[in-house]
Scaffold this motif. Structure first.
Motif, short mmCIF file in Angstrom:
data_model
loop_
_atom_site.label_atom_id
_atom_site.label_comp_id
_atom_site.label_asym_id
_atom_site.label_seq_id
_atom_site.Cartn_x
_atom_site.Cartn_y
_atom_site.Cartn_z
N UNK A 1 0.84 -1.18 0.00
CA UNK A 1 0.00 0.00 0.00
C UNK A 1 0.89 1.25 0.00
N UNK A 2 0.62 2.15 -0.94
CA UNK A 2 1.39 3.38 -1.07
C UNK A 2 0.44 4.57 -1.08
N UNK A 3 0.69 5.53 -0.20
CA UNK A 3 -0.09 6.77 -0.22
C UNK A 3 0.67 7.79 -1.05
N UNK A 4 -0.03 8.35 -2.04
CA UNK A 4 0.57 9.32 -2.94
C UNK A 4 -0.18 10.64 -2.82
N UNK A 5 0.57 11.70 -2.56
CA UNK A 5 0.01 13.05 -2.53
C UNK A 5 0.26 13.70 -3.88
N UNK A 6 -0.81 14.04 -4.58
CA UNK A 6 -0.70 14.75 -5.84
C UNK A 6 -0.88 16.24 -5.61
N UNK A 7 -0.09 17.05 -6.31
CA UNK A 7 -0.15 18.50 -6.16
C UNK A 7 -0.30 19.19 -7.50
N UNK A 8 -1.16 20.19 -7.53
CA UNK A 8 -1.31 21.07 -8.69
C UNK A 8 -1.06 22.50 -8.18
N UNK B 1 0.38 11.74 5.97
CA UNK B 1 1.65 11.00 5.97
C UNK B 1 1.88 10.21 4.67
N UNK B 2 1.92 10.91 3.53
CA UNK B 2 2.12 10.20 2.25
C UNK B 2 3.51 9.58 2.15
N UNK B 3 3.59 8.55 1.31
CA UNK B 3 4.88 7.89 1.06
C UNK B 3 5.70 8.67 0.04
N UNK B 4 5.01 9.32 -0.88
CA UNK B 4 5.70 10.15 -1.88
C UNK B 4 4.72 11.19 -2.41
N UNK B 5 5.29 12.10 -3.19
CA UNK B 5 4.51 13.21 -3.74
C UNK B 5 4.70 13.24 -5.25
N UNK B 6 3.66 13.64 -5.95
CA UNK B 6 3.75 13.85 -7.39
C UNK B 6 3.22 15.25 -7.68
N UNK B 7 3.94 15.98 -8.51
CA UNK B 7 3.54 17.35 -8.85
C UNK B 7 3.61 17.54 -10.36
N UNK B 8 2.75 18.42 -10.84
CA UNK B 8 2.79 18.73 -12.26
C UNK B 8 4.02 19.58 -12.53
N UNK B 9 4.73 19.28 -13.62
CA UNK B 9 5.90 20.07 -14.00
C UNK B 9 5.46 21.49 -14.33
N UNK B 10 6.38 22.41 -14.14
CA UNK B 10 6.08 23.80 -14.46
C UNK B 10 6.01 23.96 -15.98
N UNK B 11 5.08 24.78 -16.41
CA UNK B 11 5.01 25.11 -17.83
C UNK B 11 5.23 26.61 -17.95
N UNK B 12 5.75 27.02 -19.07
CA UNK B 12 6.06 28.43 -19.27
C UNK B 12 4.88 29.10 -19.98
N UNK B 13 4.36 30.13 -19.32
CA UNK B 13 3.28 30.93 -19.91
C UNK B 13 3.89 31.96 -20.86
N UNK C 1 10.08 12.39 -1.36
CA UNK C 1 10.50 12.40 -2.77
C UNK C 1 9.35 12.99 -3.58
N UNK C 2 9.69 13.89 -4.49
CA UNK C 2 8.68 14.50 -5.35
C UNK C 2 8.96 14.10 -6.79
N UNK C 3 8.02 13.38 -7.40
CA UNK C 3 8.11 13.02 -8.81
C UNK C 3 7.35 14.09 -9.60
N UNK C 4 7.98 14.58 -10.65
CA UNK C 4 7.33 15.62 -11.46
C UNK C 4 6.92 15.04 -12.81
#
Length: 157
Positions: free
Chosen positions: A1-8, A61-73, A99-102
């Motif tokens: 079981x893995x808890x993943x925190x997603x971020x926008x 208490x997530x095991x890891x984080x995922x975030x959207x990569x930055x985009x250039x406006x 750890x943050x995966x992008x």
């Protein structure tokens, strides 16, 4: 079981979503949005984002984080504000030794919907299929959940 925190991340409204991945099975844990006051000083807004994401991390208490990569406006000022918001949010993750995966937005859409050109309506419709019964706080929270789901799918390959 893995808890993943997603971020926008965004300065005006940062979405977050937590999912549980057990093999290929995904379940919704929580989601929300952190809205800042556009009239508040920049430092206050960044602190609010940092504090709120720190609280989300402490609560789930997530095991890891995922975030959207930055985009250039096209607007450099908008890109700079987005980068500052991402910095505040990622600093909260770093302080928790996470750890943050992008992931690029197109990759997130492809992973969730099947096509990198999917629009927000298609992503939100797929979330209802993948996370049945989840009450989603808004469009930014939906995007964050999509990032977490994409991270789960990409890690299982």
């Amino acid at each position: 079981m893995t808890l993943i925190l997603g971020l926008d991340p965004s300065l005006s409204c940062t979405g977050w979503g937590v999912i549980c991945a057990q093999g290929s099975r995904l379940s919704h844990v929580a989601n929300g949005e952190v809205k800042t006051n556009a009239r508040a000083p920049m430092a206050e807004r960044l602190y609010q984002l940092h504090s709120a994401i720190t609280a989300v991390i402490a609560a789930h208490n997530p095991d890891r984080v995922a975030a959207e990569e930055v985009f250039v406006n096209k607007n450099a000022q908008s890109t700079l504000k987005l980068a500052q918001a991402r910095g505040a949010v990622l600093a909260a993750c770093g302080a928790a030794n996470l750890v943050v995966n992008e992931h690029a937005a197109r990759l997130v859409k492809k992973s969730v919907v099947g096509t990198g050109g999917a629009d927000k309506v298609q992503v939100q419709a797929m979330l209802k299929v993948l996370l049945p019964g989840a009450q989603i706080a808004g469009a930014d929270a939906a995007d964050a959940l999509a990032v977490a789901i994409a991270d789960a799918h990409l890690a299982s390959r």
